[in-house]
Design an enzyme around this catalytic site. Structure first.
Site, PDB file in Angstrom:
ATOM      1  N   GLU A  85      37.088  36.470  32.876  1.00 18.92           N
ATOM      2  CA  GLU A  85      38.140  36.355  33.893  1.00 18.92           C
ATOM      3  C   GLU A  85      37.652  36.778  35.278  1.00 18.92           C
ATOM      4  O   GLU A  85      37.122  37.880  35.449  1.00 18.92           O
ATOM      5  CB  GLU A  85      39.336  37.236  33.477  1.00 18.92           C
ATOM      6  N   LYS A 280      47.356  45.338  29.559  1.00 16.81           N
ATOM      7  CA  LYS A 280      46.413  44.207  29.526  1.00 16.81           C
ATOM      8  C   LYS A 280      45.384  44.381  30.649  1.00 16.81           C
ATOM      9  O   LYS A 280      44.183  44.183  30.467  1.00 16.81           O
ATOM     10  CB  LYS A 280      47.166  42.881  29.654  1.00 16.81           C
ATOM     11  N   ASP A 296      33.152  46.961  18.685  1.00 19.42           N
ATOM     12  CA  ASP A 296      34.156  46.056  18.110  1.00 19.42           C
ATOM     13  C   ASP A 296      35.437  46.136  18.952  1.00 19.42           C
ATOM     14  O   ASP A 296      36.223  47.068  18.810  1.00 19.42           O
ATOM     15  CB  ASP A 296      34.415  46.523  16.665  1.00 19.42           C
ATOM     16  N   HIS A 393      42.906  38.099  43.513  1.00 22.76           N
ATOM     17  CA  HIS A 393      42.564  37.370  42.280  1.00 22.76           C
ATOM     18  C   HIS A 393      42.202  35.916  42.617  1.00 22.76           C
ATOM     19  O   HIS A 393      41.196  35.396  42.151  1.00 22.76           O
ATOM     20  CB  HIS A 393      43.756  37.424  41.317  1.00 22.76           C
TER      21      HIS A 393
HETATM   22  P1  HMG Z   1      38.856  43.352  48.890  1.00 17.25           P
HETATM   23  O1  HMG Z   1      39.335  44.652  49.402  1.00 17.25           O
HETATM   24  O2  HMG Z   1      39.319  42.101  49.549  1.00 17.25           O
HETATM   25  O3  HMG Z   1      37.301  43.347  48.796  1.00 17.25           O
HETATM   26  O4  HMG Z   1      39.240  43.320  47.335  1.00 17.25           O
HETATM   27  P2  HMG Z   1      36.209  43.422  49.969  1.00 17.25           P
HETATM   28  O5  HMG Z   1      35.688  42.046  50.155  1.00 17.25           O
HETATM   29  O6  HMG Z   1      36.711  44.209  51.139  1.00 17.25           O
HETATM   30  O7  HMG Z   1      35.055  44.300  49.247  1.00 17.25           O
HETATM   31  C1  HMG Z   1      35.252  45.667  48.924  1.00 17.25           C
HETATM   32  C2  HMG Z   1      34.600  45.989  47.585  1.00 17.25           C
HETATM   33  O8  HMG Z   1      35.277  45.296  46.524  1.00 17.25           O
HETATM   34  C3  HMG Z   1      33.159  45.529  47.492  1.00 17.25           C
HETATM   35  O9  HMG Z   1      32.300  46.474  48.057  1.00 17.25           O
HETATM   36  C4  HMG Z   1      32.995  45.444  45.981  1.00 17.25           C
HETATM   37  O10 HMG Z   1      32.866  46.731  45.428  1.00 17.25           O
HETATM   38  C5  HMG Z   1      34.310  44.827  45.553  1.00 17.25           C
HETATM   39  P3  HMG Z   1      30.807  46.017  48.498  1.00 17.25           P
HETATM   40  O11 HMG Z   1      30.101  45.501  47.275  1.00 17.25           O
HETATM   41  O12 HMG Z   1      30.969  44.956  49.539  1.00 17.25           O
HETATM   42  O13 HMG Z   1      30.181  47.272  49.001  1.00 17.25           O
HETATM   43  N1  HMG Z   1      34.218  43.363  45.640  1.00 17.25           N
HETATM   44  C6  HMG Z   1      33.390  42.606  44.896  1.00 17.25           C
HETATM   45  N2  HMG Z   1      32.483  42.894  43.952  1.00 17.25           N
HETATM   46  C7  HMG Z   1      31.818  41.876  43.394  1.00 17.25           C
HETATM   47  N3  HMG Z   1      31.997  40.566  43.722  1.00 17.25           N
HETATM   48  C8  HMG Z   1      32.893  40.232  44.650  1.00 17.25           C
HETATM   49  C9  HMG Z   1      33.629  41.262  45.287  1.00 17.25           C
HETATM   50  N4  HMG Z   1      34.574  41.268  46.241  1.00 17.25           N
HETATM   51  C10 HMG Z   1      34.909  42.550  46.445  1.00 17.25           C
HETATM   52  N5  HMG Z   1      33.059  38.944  44.969  1.00 17.25           N
HETATM   53  C11 HMG Z   1      39.493  42.541  45.115  1.00 17.25           C
HETATM   54  C12 HMG Z   1      39.123  42.181  46.567  1.00 17.25           C
HETATM   55  C13 HMG Z   1      39.519  41.303  44.284  1.00 17.25           C
HETATM   56  C14 HMG Z   1      38.422  43.499  44.575  1.00 17.25           C
HETATM   57  C15 HMG Z   1      40.866  43.286  45.160  1.00 17.25           C
HETATM   58  O14 HMG Z   1      41.821  42.427  45.720  1.00 17.25           O
HETATM   59  C16 HMG Z   1      41.328  43.722  43.800  1.00 17.25           C
HETATM   60  O15 HMG Z   1      40.906  44.724  43.270  1.00 17.25           O
HETATM   61  N6  HMG Z   1      42.262  42.963  43.184  1.00 17.25           N
HETATM   62  C17 HMG Z   1      42.753  43.221  41.849  1.00 17.25           C
HETATM   63  C18 HMG Z   1      42.174  42.192  40.943  1.00 17.25           C
HETATM   64  C19 HMG Z   1      42.499  42.421  39.498  1.00 17.25           C
HETATM   65  O16 HMG Z   1      43.115  43.376  39.105  1.00 17.25           O
HETATM   66  N7  HMG Z   1      42.042  41.521  38.686  1.00 17.25           N
HETATM   67  C20 HMG Z   1      42.256  41.541  37.264  1.00 17.25           C
HETATM   68  C21 HMG Z   1      42.790  40.216  36.824  1.00 17.25           C
HETATM   69  S1  HMG Z   1      44.508  40.122  37.084  1.00 17.25           S
HETATM   70  C22 HMG Z   1      45.091  40.763  35.578  1.00 17.25           C
HETATM   71  O17 HMG Z   1      44.749  40.237  34.585  1.00 17.25           O
HETATM   72  C23 HMG Z   1      45.728  42.091  35.450  1.00 17.25           C
HETATM   73  C24 HMG Z   1      47.122  42.340  35.969  1.00 17.25           C
HETATM   74  O18 HMG Z   1      48.100  41.450  35.510  1.00 17.25           O
HETATM   75  C25 HMG Z   1      47.407  43.727  35.441  1.00 17.25           C
HETATM   76  C26 HMG Z   1      48.698  44.299  35.883  1.00 17.25           C
HETATM   77  O19 HMG Z   1      49.669  43.552  36.085  1.00 17.25           O
HETATM   78  O20 HMG Z   1      48.746  45.551  35.981  1.00 17.25           O
HETATM   79  C27 HMG Z   1      47.113  42.312  37.462  1.00 17.25           C
END
Ligand code: HMG
Length: 440
Positions: A85, A280, A296, A393
């Site tokens: 994901e 989740k 596992d 996301h």
């Molecule tokens: P951002 O603040 O826009 O990121 O966050 P940024 O571009 O300013 O970068 C800051 C740091 O984020 C980076 O530092 C990385 O550590 C990381 P740097 O490496 O530049 O020193 N980062 C990345 N690392 C690797 N590859 C990338 C990347 N981009 C940033 N391309 C971010 C963007 C997506 C991290 C933020 O918006 C976030 O944390 N979102 C949450 C996403 C999430 O939870 N995803 C899980 C899937 S959704 C789900 O299934 C769960 C859910 O339903 C659970 C719930 O309801 O509780 C949500």
């Protein structure tokens, strides 16, 4: 409808591939060539993977990502994460970076006790069964000595065996309920071997126990198996900092953020529909590290969800409070993990991941995995309570949409530029690509 097949397991791998290609595909040669693409050219490595399971026809790749900057108990880790994901690894990395400058993650292993049970049917007087159990208790230990001696040398072994009367739940149903310490192994084989020996001893000894009637002597063992519910194999991970330290670009008002964050966790504590999604998100981090380290994940999932429902209602695995101006956020979960045995030394990428984690023992791995879950939950809740989840996301999911449309390098460049400033949604990206292609 295709005909069923007997003796399939005895066919060679090539014969299995040919059978499936001819039976289910309109273009068998294309199906075969796809499977070949997903086979490793190193025949020894391929054979190793073939033999992990049965009837293997190819490898099914999942990406291995890494999330750096995890400061756990003052030590820096880079976490391996196997997951399909988008945005999970980015979210973990983001949370790690955030907390590394705010004291890092603190963890404690609370207990490491595993559980196994022999389920049996006994038709007779319970007080006689109790006397029998006391009389033969030492025989359980003696009969398993050859299984337990190595584990004992490592400091583990059988901790306790109790007799449980379960007849209120099911007529004539009793249990031997045993607890184990399995040190750095997950312990499934060790526990199951001990349990099967307990069952044998139970049956054999019953046949010669004088107080039993003929019917009582006939103890019927239904099954002997470990439990993946390990509420006494517990680990806790936490973060905390003064509220004002939460301030950053996404959190201009830390007090409002902390309060909203705590409310979000409280909702997951009282509302099962929300709790499932909340957890989740936690499992995004936990499963990814569990898979990467050859453990596992089904066992871990089953045990953790049972724990989440331990008070009679499915609830959040994490908790958050604000006390005297300090924001506290923590997780407590049961985790039965191994760093020896199973796939840990067999799968080359698992060995790689464990080396990257500097060869943790099982207790250390429990702590790392708990942190992965807490970090993931922090990142998700931070997004949910500020920008909304779609922003980050979908930003990460953009590449998947571009791949789906086989976007060229030039198209990708234009699209990335456009969506740097604009909100990403599947429809918006599709429209943009279509317009771009119309113009050309
Ligand atoms: P951002 O603040 O826009 O990121 O966050 P940024 O571009 O300013 O970068 C800051 C740091 O984020 C980076 O530092 C990385 O550590 C990381 P740097 O490496 O530049 O020193 N980062 C990345 N690392 C690797 N590859 C990338 C990347 N981009 C940033 N391309 C971010 C963007 C997506 C991290 C933020 O918006 C976030 O944390 N979102 C949450 C996403 C999430 O939870 N995803 C899980 C899937 S959704 C789900 O299934 C769960 C859910 O339903 C659970 C719930 O309801 O509780 C949500």
């Amino acid at each position: 409808m295709p005909k069923s097949i007997t003796g399939f397991s005895k066919l060679s791998k090539e014969e299995k591939i040919n059978w499936v290609a001819k039976t289910y595909f309109s273009k068998p040669s294309e199906a075969i060539s796809l499977l070949k693409k997903y086979s490793n050219s190193d025949s020894k490595l391929q054979q190793l993977h073939d033999e992990f399971i049965e009837n293997t026809i190819a490898n099914f790749y999942l990406p291995l990502g890494i999330a750096p900057n995890f400061l756990i108990n003052e030590r820096n880790y880079t976490l391996p994460m196997v997951i399909e994901e988008s945005s999970v690894v980015a979210a973990a990395s983001n949370a790690a970076k955030f907390w590394a400058t705010r004291g890092g993650f603190k963890t404690t292993v609370l207990n490491t006790e595993k559980i196994g049970q022999v389920h049996f049917i006994y038709k007779g007087d319970f007080s006689k069964l109790e006397k029998f159990f006391i009389a033969i208790q030492s025989k359980f230990l003696a009969a398993t000595q050859n299984i337990t001696s190595n584990m004992q040398k490592r400091g583990g072994g059988i901790l306790n065996i109790t007799l449980k009367n379960k007849t209120e739940s099911l007529p004539n149903y009793f249990q031997l309920h045993a607890t184990f310490e399995t040190k750095d192994s997950m312990g499934a084989n060790f526990i199951n071997s001990c349990l099967e020996q307990f069952a044998k001893t139970l049956k054999e000894e019953a046949l010669v126990f004088d107080l039993f009637t003929e019917e009582e002597k006939n103890i019927d063992v239904v099954m002997s198996i470990l439990s993946n519910y390990v509420p006494n194999c517990l680990v806790r991970a936490s973060v905390s900092c003064p509220i004002e330290d939460l301030c950053e670009k996404q959190i201009p008002n830390p007090v409002a953020f902390a309060e909203r964050f705590v409310q979000a966790v409280q909702i997951a504590e009282v509302e099962p529909f929300r709790a499932v999604t909340h957890n989740k998100g936690i499992m995004n981090g936990i499963d990814a590290v569990v898979l990467a380290t050859g453990n596992d994940f089904r066992a871990v999932e089953a045990g953790i969800h049972a724990y989440a429902a331990r008070n009679g209602q499915y609830a959040s695995l994490t908790q958050a409070t604000i006390e005297n101006g300090i924001f506290n956020f923590w997780i407590e979960i049961p985790l039965a993990l191994g760093t020896v045995g199973g796939l840990t030394s067999l799968h080359p990428l698992v060995t790689f991941c464990l080396e990257m984690l500097e060869k943790p023992d099982a207790k250390e791995l429990m702590q790392i995995v708990a942190v992965a879950g807490l970090a993931q939950n922090f990142a998700a809740l931070r997004s949910l309570t500020t920008t909304g989840i779609q922003d980050g996301h979908m930003k990460m999911h953009l590449n998947n949409i571009l791949n789906q449309f086989e976007a060229t390098a030039e198209e990708r460049h234009l699209i990335h530029n456009h969506f740097h400033e604009n909100t990403v949604s599947h429809a918006a990206v599709v429209d943009f690509i279509k317009n771009l292609r119309k113009k050309n």
